[in-house]
Design a protein around this motif. Structure first.
Motif, PDB file in Angstrom:
ATOM      1  N   HIS A 117       0.850  -1.190   0.000  1.00 38.74           N
ATOM      2  CA  HIS A 117       0.000   0.000   0.000  1.00 38.74           C
ATOM      3  C   HIS A 117       0.887   1.242   0.000  1.00 38.74           C
ATOM      4  O   HIS A 117       1.760   1.398   0.867  1.00 38.74           O
ATOM      5  CB  HIS A 117      -0.907   0.008   1.230  1.00 38.74           C
ATOM      6  N   LEU A 118       0.661   2.130  -0.958  1.00 33.74           N
ATOM      7  CA  LEU A 118       1.416   3.372  -1.085  1.00 33.74           C
ATOM      8  C   LEU A 118       0.498   4.516  -0.667  1.00 33.74           C
ATOM      9  O   LEU A 118      -0.499   4.800  -1.339  1.00 33.74           O
ATOM     10  CB  LEU A 118       1.907   3.564  -2.518  1.00 33.74           C
ATOM     11  N   VAL A 119       0.838   5.182   0.432  1.00 34.84           N
ATOM     12  CA  VAL A 119      -0.060   6.161   1.038  1.00 34.84           C
ATOM     13  C   VAL A 119       0.669   7.490   1.222  1.00 34.84           C
ATOM     14  O   VAL A 119       1.807   7.518   1.710  1.00 34.84           O
ATOM     15  CB  VAL A 119      -0.574   5.665   2.410  1.00 34.84           C
ATOM     16  N   THR A 120       0.015   8.585   0.832  1.00 32.84           N
ATOM     17  CA  THR A 120       0.531   9.931   1.064  1.00 32.84           C
ATOM     18  C   THR A 120      -0.386  10.642   2.050  1.00 32.84           C
ATOM     19  O   THR A 120      -1.608  10.649   1.878  1.00 32.84           O
ATOM     20  CB  THR A 120       0.610  10.733  -0.240  1.00 32.84           C
ATOM     21  N   ILE A 121       0.209  11.245   3.088  1.00 35.38           N
ATOM     22  CA  ILE A 121      -0.559  11.862   4.170  1.00 35.38           C
ATOM     23  C   ILE A 121      -0.150  13.319   4.325  1.00 35.38           C
ATOM     24  O   ILE A 121       1.045  13.639   4.380  1.00 35.38           O
ATOM     25  CB  ILE A 121      -0.325  11.119   5.500  1.00 35.38           C
ATOM     26  N   ASP A 122      -1.134  14.216   4.388  1.00 39.59           N
ATOM     27  CA  ASP A 122      -0.894  15.621   4.703  1.00 39.59           C
ATOM     28  C   ASP A 122      -0.839  15.746   6.226  1.00 39.59           C
ATOM     29  O   ASP A 122      -1.828  15.498   6.916  1.00 39.59           O
ATOM     30  CB  ASP A 122      -2.012  16.493   4.134  1.00 39.59           C
ATOM     31  N   LEU A 123       0.324  16.128   6.753  1.00 41.39           N
ATOM     32  CA  LEU A 123       0.510  16.136   8.202  1.00 41.39           C
ATOM     33  C   LEU A 123      -0.269  17.254   8.882  1.00 41.39           C
ATOM     34  O   LEU A 123      -0.657  17.120  10.045  1.00 41.39           O
ATOM     35  CB  LEU A 123       2.001  16.268   8.528  1.00 41.39           C
TER      36      LEU A 123
END
Length: 416
Positions: A117-123
């Motif tokens: 799973h490739l996940v991008t998160i806005d902190l």
């Protein structure tokens, strides 16, 4: 004079009594004492640059966001990688010190149900911006938990006890490691596999000198079980362990030689470089950003040099790092053909780094940097003193020239 940065990587499952322990007891000589060295501690750091690595607090926040993310509510994925999702190159190049930082984002690779799973998160917002499931071949970097589980499965396999007994050993006498994953043939397609080898640790801590040749166990990492057991070397004798301990011990007989006095490189006015905000290095007319990385070991970015004649700043390199350390053994034997180490992509040169020892690995006035990395459960851990930064002369004279009619003493330029 040259500026060096150094890091040291090791195999975390190579048994006790490593090289570092021996070197520390031998050096530095008693007549040398270390001054207080500079250090970029990362445990409570605040990001100051768009490409600064994730901090401990940011890693905790990412884990909290993932834990409450609906696709992972039933089971938390094994985290293979968690890094800063760097802004676009144009935005980084346009950023100046004092400008607000671009939004901080994290990029995560997690393994769940045999899928990456490739996940991008806005902190800042705490929102998952992108979530993809990799459809390509191959798998992400192994975790230390993966390696430990594979070794545990191999050591518990009943066939190992039989093979050890055939060589006059017990499993308790063995040290088993997983040196290289590899992929060999369609029967291994779609599986995460590790091959485990064993060595006798009787009579020496340097067990690599005493292999059980021909013994190979192939372990399915996800199923935690041995799927193939091969032992073709029961007739091959195990080398002896005498005189194979490479470590220094204070009680060892001294060598037959005259005593050697210690050598020390001094910088009475301190180093010529500075480290600002934990990562920005300035030295002579050079400037660059340096940070630790769990996979590559270290990353050097935004390398800029100021022209010594015009004063103009010129970009030399945007980003550079060790892409891989690849060591193929290329032996067709059953116990050797698969050995093709890829230290960065498989085990992580940062994840397996060891602390550098002042006055042993690095000279006086060195600056040390920690690495802040992520374990499989998504929690941060610190690799202390894994990078050191120092300057030294590159060697002897670069050139010497003498004209008796011009200068009786000649002219000499030291290699810098």
């Amino acid at each position: 004079m040259l500026l060096f940065f150094l890091f040291s990587s090791w195999n975390p499952f190579s048994g006790g009594g490593g090289e570092s322990a021996g070197r520390r007891s031998q050096f530095p000589p008693k007549s040398l004492t270390s001054k207080k060295f500079s250090h970029s501690a990362q445990t409570s750091a605040t990001p100051r640059h768009p490409i600064d690595p994730l901090t401990v607090g940011e890693i905790h926040r990412v884990r909290s966001i993932l834990s409450s993310y609906e696709p992972f509510l039933g089971q938390f994925p094994a985290i293979q990688s968690m890094t800063i999702d760097e802004p676009d190159k144009s935005r980084v190049l346009g950023w100046q010190s004092g400008d607000p930082l671009p939004p901080r984002k994290a990029f995560v690779i997690g393994l769940l149900d045999n899928q990456s799973h490739l996940v991008t998160i806005d902190l800042e917002s705490g929102r998952v911006e992108t979530h993809e499931i990799s459809s390509g071949s191959g798998y992400p970097m192994l975790t230390m938990e993966d390696v430990a589980a594979a070794v545990d499965a191999a050591v518990s396999y009943p066939g190992l006890e039989v093979s050890a007994a055939a060589r006059g050993l017990s499993v308790a006498n063995l040290s088993c490691i997983s040196p290289s994953p590899g992929w060999f043939g369609p029967e291994e397609e779609g599986k995460r596999l590790l091959k485990v080898l064993c060595y006798s640790k009787q009579g020496t801590p340097n067990f690599y000198m005493r292999p059980l040749e021909g013994l190979v166990m192939t372990v399915d990492v996800d199923r935690r079980e041995v799927i193939k057991f091969s032992d073709t070397g029961r007739g091959i004798p195990i080398p002896g362990g005498a005189n194979t301990d490479y470590r220094f011990h204070p009680g060892n007989d001294p060598p037959e030689m005259n005593p050697i006095n210690p050598i020390s490189m001094e910088q009475p006015q301190g180093p010529s470089f500075t480290v600002t905000d934990g990562h920005l290095v300035e030295w002579a007319n050079w400037e660059f950003h340096l940070k630790a990385d769990q996979r590559a070991g270290f990353i050097v970015s935004r390398v800029v040099v100021r022209d010594s004649e015009t004063g103009d700043r010129r970009s030399v390199m945007y980003k550079g790092f060790p892409s891989e350390l690849f060591v193929p053994y290329m032996d067709v034997d059953e116990a050797w053909y698969f050995k093709s180490y890829m230290d960065a992509g498989e085990f992580g040169m940062g994840a397996t780094a060891m602390p550098l020892v002042p006055l042993n690995d690095c000279p006086r006035n060195a600056h040390y940097m920690d690495g802040v990395f992520v374990s499989a459960d998504g929690r941060p851990f610190i690799q202390p003193n894994m990078i050191c930064l120092f300057e030294r002369y590159a060697g002897d004279s670069a050139w010497r020239h003498t004209e008796l009619t011009v200068s009786a003493g000649g002219e000499k330029v030291r290699n810098r």
